[in-house]
Design an enzyme around this catalytic site. Structure first.
Site, PDB file in Angstrom:
ATOM      1  N   SER A 173       0.854  -1.304   0.044  1.00 49.71           N
ATOM      2  CA  SER A 173      -0.083  -0.063   0.159  1.00 49.71           C
ATOM      3  C   SER A 173       0.838   1.168  -0.145  1.00 49.71           C
ATOM      4  CB  SER A 173      -0.816   0.074   1.216  1.00 49.71           C
ATOM      5  OG  SER A 173      -0.111  -0.011   2.194  1.00 49.71           O
ATOM      6  N   HIS A 176      -5.022  -3.738  -2.591  1.00 51.74           N
ATOM      7  CA  HIS A 176      -4.628  -2.606  -3.642  1.00 51.74           C
ATOM      8  C   HIS A 176      -4.810  -3.286  -4.963  1.00 51.74           C
ATOM      9  CE1 HIS A 176      -4.345   0.601  -0.684  1.00 51.74           C
ATOM     10  NE2 HIS A 176      -3.970  -0.359   0.082  1.00 51.74           N
ATOM     11  N   LYS A 189     -11.781   0.270  -2.032  1.00 51.17           N
ATOM     12  CA  LYS A 189     -10.952   0.619  -2.862  1.00 51.17           C
ATOM     13  C   LYS A 189     -11.282   0.703  -4.354  1.00 51.17           C
ATOM     14  CE  LYS A 189      -7.254  -0.307   0.526  1.00 51.17           C
ATOM     15  NZ  LYS A 189      -8.306  -0.521   1.698  1.00 51.17           N
TER      16      LYS A 189
END
Length: 376
Positions: free
Chosen positions: A173, A201, A233
């Site tokens: 991240s 992610h 996300k």
């Protein structure tokens, strides 16, 4: 005498963080009376404000706001099961389990899998949710240097045990780089361990059709592999999910305390995530993200950014003060990119973490990169 007013040591000014009320409007963020272009969001595909995703959530709100109970009591809406089936099929796994957040998913998952007799082998730059999960489960912990699979292999050879787990982020991240998922699975097979990959992610914006790094390495669905993803996300919603074999997921239903003792996600979030999945599968936002990312990388090729093929594009500045100064200079010209400082990142690696999304315009990216060339 200590009380609640002096319990914590004072945080240095350059490390102090604050909760700043802000309002998002597409890729703009309204902060302290300023309107800024937001280059700090994990909403990689811009789906959190996509009309179809918002409409899906609004439709569910006509029924109820909260779920009213944990999934094992009366909060287990049929829509949860439908989305779990869709996610498992899309990602190539037998089964899926939806939870309230990535933090709840990882902490509860590791506690369900490991105890004091288990050995866990972790990348040193894993997300805090994985770090805390290992700490709380009481397992014997072994950490290897970031992405160094040779060191991991040596640790596996040095610490034999009946139950062992390799734990790694997929896309990291703060660095934006990627684990070698195929190499990790190879070590898991060779040394008879499980492999847990948190690709929060990566899922939705990396790999073929946005199916993440395990799909890119063609290892999805392997019986030694457990994968964690998030709706917070690329999906633009909220919540998280765990993917694995049918037997694993059933075992988690019976044992994972962060599932059993947490109120189920509001159905509006599930409806939003289901709509987002359909949009991800269509691929239009993913293609736009890749075009925007290519533009940004071309414009910043010689500015010293860390190597990253993900939407996370970090620029290490060094000291906390330098990072804060660069963030302030960008903000003065209309760009929101906050400084990331220790303890979030290692000492001496304070940085600006730029995130590129499908919703940014080429003009916004070009304006940002032009300003960076002036400042660097």
């Amino acid at each position: 005498m200590p009380d609640s007013r002096n319990w914590f040591a004072e945080t240095p000014a350059t490390r102090r963080r604050r909760l700043t009320a802000s309002r998002r409007q597409g890729m703009l963020i309204h902060l302290d009376g300023e309107q800024l272009i937001n280059f700090a969001s994990n909403d990689y595909l811009g789906l959190s404000f996509h009309p179809a995703v918002c409409m899906g959530a609004k439709g569910a709100l006509d029924e109820a706001v909260g779920s009213g109970a944990s999934r094992l009591v009366s909060g287990d809406d049929p829509m949860l099961h439908r989305l779990e089936q869709k996610l498992a099929a899309w990602k190539g796994y037998e089964a899926c389990l939806i939870l309230g957040s990535g933090m709840l998913a990882n902490i509860g998952l590791i506690q369900a899998l490991a105890d004091r007799h288990t050995h866990v082998f972790s990348d040193k730059l894993n997300h805090a949710s994985l770090v805390d999960g290992v700490r709380l489960c009481g397992a014997k912990s072994h950490r290897y240097n970031h992405l160094e699979t040779i060191q991991l292999q040596k640790l596996l050879e040095k610490h034999p045990a009946e139950r062992r787990i390799i734990v790694s982020d997929g896309i990291f991240s703060m660095d934006g780089d990627s684990a070698d998922a195929a190499a990790l699975l190879g070590l898991a097979q060779a040394h008879d361990t499980l492999l847990l990959i948190d690709d929060a992610h990566g899922i939705g914006c990396m790999g073929p059709e946005g199916r993440g790094i395990t799909a890119e390495h063609n290892i999805s669905g392997h019986p030694r592999l457990i994968e964690v993803g998030t709706f917070g996300k690329a999906f633009g919603s909220y919540g998280a999910f765990i993917l694995g074999t049918a037997e694993l997921i059933e075992g988690l239903r019976q044992r994972q305390r962060t599932l059993i003792y947490s109120t189920a996600l509001p159905v509006a979030m599930i409806a939003a995530a289901e709509t987002a999945l359909a949009l991800i599968q269509r691929g239009e936002q993913l293609q736009q993200l890749r075009e925007n990312l290519a533009l940004f990388k071309a414009q910043t090729e010689e500015l010293g950014f860390m190597a990253s093929d993900s939407p996370i594009q970090p620029l290490i500045v060094g000291s906390d003060e330098q990072a804060l100064q660069l963030a302030a200079a960008l903000r003065d010209t209309g760009f929101f990119v906050p400084a990331i400082r220790p303890p979030t990142v290692p000492e001496g690696t304070a940085r600006l973490r730029f995130t590129i999304t499908a919703a940014h315009s080429s003009e916004q990216i070009e304006q940002l990169t032009a300003r960076l060339r002036e400042l660097l």
